[in-house]
Design a protein around this motif. Structure first.
Motif, PDB file in Angstrom:
ATOM      1  N   HIS A   1      41.711  47.154  24.541  1.00 30.37           N
ATOM      2  CA  HIS A   1      40.884  46.881  23.368  1.00 30.37           C
ATOM      3  C   HIS A   1      39.412  46.721  23.729  1.00 30.37           C
ATOM      4  CE1 HIS A   1      44.408  46.830  21.032  1.00 30.37           C
ATOM      5  NE2 HIS A   1      44.801  45.595  21.280  1.00 30.37           N
ATOM      6  N   GLY A   2      39.144  46.275  24.953  1.00 25.11           N
ATOM      7  CA  GLY A   2      37.762  46.130  25.392  1.00 25.11           C
ATOM      8  C   GLY A   2      37.114  47.423  25.834  1.00 25.11           C
ATOM      9  N   ARG A   3      37.890  48.528  25.829  1.00 23.24           N
ATOM     10  CA  ARG A   3      37.393  49.836  26.270  1.00 23.24           C
ATOM     11  C   ARG A   3      36.774  49.740  27.660  1.00 23.24           C
ATOM     12  NH1 ARG A   3      35.286  53.275  21.044  1.00 23.24           N
ATOM     13  NH2 ARG A   3      36.950  52.633  19.625  1.00 23.24           N
ATOM     14  N   LYS A   4      37.527  49.127  28.559  1.00 22.96           N
ATOM     15  CA  LYS A   4      37.055  48.919  29.924  1.00 22.96           C
ATOM     16  C   LYS A   4      38.072  49.445  30.939  1.00 22.96           C
ATOM     17  CE  LYS A   4      34.319  44.731  29.020  1.00 22.96           C
ATOM     18  NZ  LYS A   4      34.348  44.828  27.552  1.00 22.96           N
ATOM     19  N   LEU A   5      37.551  50.077  31.981  1.00 22.72           N
ATOM     20  CA  LEU A   5      38.319  50.447  33.166  1.00 22.72           C
ATOM     21  C   LEU A   5      37.827  49.549  34.283  1.00 22.72           C
ATOM     22  CD1 LEU A   5      40.190  52.309  34.863  1.00 22.72           C
ATOM     23  CD2 LEU A   5      38.221  53.836  35.148  1.00 22.72           C
ATOM     24  N   ILE A   6      38.748  48.826  34.918  1.00 20.09           N
ATOM     25  CA  ILE A   6      38.376  47.870  35.968  1.00 20.09           C
ATOM     26  C   ILE A   6      38.792  48.429  37.318  1.00 20.09           C
ATOM     27  CG2 ILE A   6      38.598  45.505  36.777  1.00 20.09           C
ATOM     28  CD1 ILE A   6      39.772  45.893  33.363  1.00 20.09           C
ATOM     29  N   GLU A   7      37.921  48.269  38.292  1.00 18.07           N
ATOM     30  CA  GLU A   7      38.115  48.784  39.652  1.00 18.07           C
ATOM     31  C   GLU A   7      38.032  47.618  40.630  1.00 18.07           C
ATOM     32  OE1 GLU A   7      35.592  51.610  42.822  1.00 18.07           O
ATOM     33  OE2 GLU A   7      34.944  51.397  40.734  1.00 18.07           O
ATOM     34  N   ARG A   8      38.963  47.571  41.563  1.00 21.68           N
ATOM     35  CA  ARG A   8      38.909  46.505  42.573  1.00 21.68           C
ATOM     36  C   ARG A   8      39.456  47.017  43.900  1.00 21.68           C
ATOM     37  NH1 ARG A   8      39.672  40.802  42.282  1.00 21.68           N
ATOM     38  NH2 ARG A   8      39.655  39.958  44.392  1.00 21.68           N
ATOM     39  N   ARG A   9      38.558  47.204  44.867  1.00 19.02           N
ATOM     40  CA  ARG A   9      38.994  47.504  46.229  1.00 19.02           C
ATOM     41  C   ARG A   9      39.608  46.233  46.810  1.00 19.02           C
ATOM     42  NH1 ARG A   9      37.644  51.628  49.672  1.00 19.02           N
ATOM     43  NH2 ARG A   9      36.053  52.323  48.188  1.00 19.02           N
ATOM     44  N   LEU A  10      40.749  46.354  47.482  1.00 17.15           N
ATOM     45  CA  LEU A  10      41.457  45.161  47.919  1.00 17.15           C
ATOM     46  C   LEU A  10      40.654  44.332  48.909  1.00 17.15           C
ATOM     47  CD1 LEU A  10      45.195  46.235  48.212  1.00 17.15           C
ATOM     48  CD2 LEU A  10      43.859  45.588  46.205  1.00 17.15           C
ATOM     49  N   SER A  11      39.736  44.960  49.619  1.00 22.15           N
ATOM     50  CA  SER A  11      38.920  44.223  50.579  1.00 22.15           C
ATOM     51  C   SER A  11      37.719  43.549  49.915  1.00 22.15           C
ATOM     52  CB  SER A  11      38.419  45.168  51.677  1.00 22.15           C
ATOM     53  OG  SER A  11      37.666  46.237  51.110  1.00 22.15           O
TER      54      SER A  11
ATOM     55  N   GLY B   1      48.570  47.707  48.149  1.00 19.15           N
ATOM     56  CA  GLY B   1      48.381  47.289  49.524  1.00 19.15           C
ATOM     57  C   GLY B   1      49.098  48.164  50.532  1.00 19.15           C
ATOM     58  N   PRO B   2      48.969  47.815  51.819  1.00 24.10           N
ATOM     59  CA  PRO B   2      49.626  48.595  52.870  1.00 24.10           C
ATOM     60  C   PRO B   2      51.129  48.682  52.637  1.00 24.10           C
ATOM     61  CG  PRO B   2      48.060  47.027  53.810  1.00 24.10           C
ATOM     62  CD  PRO B   2      48.160  46.705  52.359  1.00 24.10           C
ATOM     63  N   ASP B   3      51.645  49.898  52.689  1.00 18.93           N
ATOM     64  CA  ASP B   3      53.075  50.160  52.506  1.00 18.93           C
ATOM     65  C   ASP B   3      53.587  49.735  51.137  1.00 18.93           C
ATOM     66  OD1 ASP B   3      53.300  51.110  55.182  1.00 18.93           O
ATOM     67  OD2 ASP B   3      53.407  49.040  55.884  1.00 18.93           O
ATOM     68  N   ALA B   4      52.684  49.557  50.162  1.00 25.04           N
ATOM     69  CA  ALA B   4      53.071  49.156  48.795  1.00 25.04           C
ATOM     70  C   ALA B   4      53.927  47.900  48.819  1.00 25.04           C
ATOM     71  CB  ALA B   4      53.804  50.301  48.085  1.00 25.04           C
ATOM     72  N   ALA B   5      53.596  46.967  49.708  1.00 24.88           N
ATOM     73  CA  ALA B   5      54.431  45.800  49.957  1.00 24.88           C
ATOM     74  C   ALA B   5      54.075  44.592  49.101  1.00 24.88           C
ATOM     75  CB  ALA B   5      54.361  45.409  51.430  1.00 24.88           C
ATOM     76  N   ARG B   6      53.085  44.736  48.214  1.00 27.01           N
ATOM     77  CA  ARG B   6      52.727  43.650  47.312  1.00 27.01           C
ATOM     78  C   ARG B   6      52.785  44.169  45.873  1.00 27.01           C
ATOM     79  NH1 ARG B   6      49.835  39.601  49.776  1.00 27.01           N
ATOM     80  NH2 ARG B   6      50.510  38.357  47.974  1.00 27.01           N
ATOM     81  N   MET B   7      52.825  43.221  44.925  1.00 25.38           N
ATOM     82  CA  MET B   7      52.836  43.595  43.511  1.00 25.38           C
ATOM     83  C   MET B   7      51.783  42.797  42.752  1.00 25.38           C
ATOM     84  SD  MET B   7      55.839  43.221  40.601  1.00 25.38           S
ATOM     85  CE  MET B   7      56.870  44.574  41.192  1.00 25.38           C
ATOM     86  N   ILE B   8      51.041  43.480  41.883  1.00 19.87           N
ATOM     87  CA  ILE B   8      50.184  42.785  40.930  1.00 19.87           C
ATOM     88  C   ILE B   8      50.768  43.004  39.539  1.00 19.87           C
ATOM     89  CG2 ILE B   8      48.126  43.033  42.390  1.00 19.87           C
ATOM     90  CD1 ILE B   8      48.130  44.783  39.100  1.00 19.87           C
ATOM     91  N   VAL B   9      50.443  42.069  38.642  1.00 18.02           N
ATOM     92  CA  VAL B   9      50.849  42.215  37.248  1.00 18.02           C
ATOM     93  C   VAL B   9      49.670  41.840  36.354  1.00 18.02           C
ATOM     94  CG1 VAL B   9      53.315  41.845  37.596  1.00 18.02           C
ATOM     95  CG2 VAL B   9      51.839  39.888  37.226  1.00 18.02           C
TER      96      VAL B   9
END
Length: 295
Positions: free
Chosen positions: A37-47, A249-257
């Motif tokens: 709804h905010g018409r936003k794309l958010i980007e976050r490099r893990l580092s 993350g490395p090896d897809a070993a973490r999850m965000i929600v």
């Protein structure tokens, strides 16, 4: 209600009205997601310690990686190519562009590179949504009469797809051609919500073991279902409206929600002060990366 009381940490503490569509690009070590709804794309490099927000000229809900320079966005008008470096947008394929009452919603890439794109009414009008299949320049509508498209996800071998019409509480399963991502049979019931089930099924991912991890709208959790549909693990989260998971993350070993504040009253917001934030689960995962889309 503090995140430290749960098996998670806050990955991004900005509150999004409708946080959705997380996609991780392992080549850039970067997570992308939306506030629809905010018409936003958010980007976050893990580092990095902070997120970067890109304003969009339309409602958008999902992103697929094309290559190192391009992304494919699912939007209220259809599919757009986006330059990662400049943010430039190029309209590629119209999807319901002549219907101002609908928008894109949950979408995900099949292992073969086909993109399944869900649509829905902007006011969740009954049966206004569909699921489309886009592969190598060809668009097909494969399912219709859906109110809120969600749970689009695939097994690692590409032989099974999952999806739901969230208000029904029914998660469906359908056989797919591993080479094209097209359905090869009629959908059957994978799981159905009952009175004991917290919330409604929203976004989902399938891990390398075949577990279907489903975010629960109005359920404050993400749950793992085994291939029979049985719940084998529940991870409770400090927000009521959990929207979509992604492996990172490395090896897809973490999850965000992701989560949302959409429609919450002032009282509900006081009860759920972390609504709309993005969370990183502390539990290790046997995840896998999403395939690149073939346009």
């Amino acid at each position: 209600m503090n995140p430290s009381d749960f098996d998670c940490t806050v990955f991004d503490d900005e509150i999004r009205e409708l946080g959705e569509g997380p996609t991780f690009d392992p080549d850039r070590d970067t997570l992308w997601w939306f506030d629809i709804h905010g018409r936003k794309l958010i980007e976050r490099r893990l580092s990095d310690a902070a997120s970067k927000v890109h304003e969009l000229p339309f409602l958008a809900s999902a992103l697929a990686v094309v290559d190192s320079k391009r992304q494919l966005l699912a939007t209220e008008h259809g599919l757009y190519l986006r330059s990662v470096d400049t943010g430039g947008l190029e309209r590629l394929v119209d999807i319901e562009a002549d219907d101002a009452s609908t928008r894109s919603n949950d979408s995900r890439v099949h292992p073969c590179g086909a993109f399944w794109i869900g649509t829905m009414g902007k006011s969740a009008q009954p049966n206004a949504g569909s699921i489309y299949h886009f592969f190598r320049g060809e668009l097909r509508r494969i399912f219709t009469g859906i109110t809120v498209t969600n749970c689009i996800s695939f097994t690692a071998d590409g032989s099974i797809a999952y999806f739901t019409d969230s208000p029904t509480g029914k998660v469906m399963r359908v056989a797919t051609d591993p080479q094209t991502g097209l359905p090869t049979a009629e959908p059957d019931l994978f799981f159905e919500r009952d009175a004991a089930y917290p919330g409604y099924p929203d976004g989902a991912v399938v891990d390398a073991d075949g577990l279907v991890w489903i975010a629960k709208w109005q359920g404050s959790c993400v749950e793992a279902h085994d291939p029979s549909g049985s719940v084998v693990e529940t991870i409770t989260l400090p927000a009521w409206q959990i929207t979509c998971p992604a492996f990172i993350g490395p090896d897809a070993a973490r999850m965000i929600v992701t989560s949302a504040t959409e429609g919450l009253s002032d009282a509900q917001l006081r009860d759920h002060p972390h609504a709309g934030k993005t969370f990183l689960l502390n539990r290790p995962m046997n995840g896998r990366y999403e395939s690149k889309v073939k346009i």
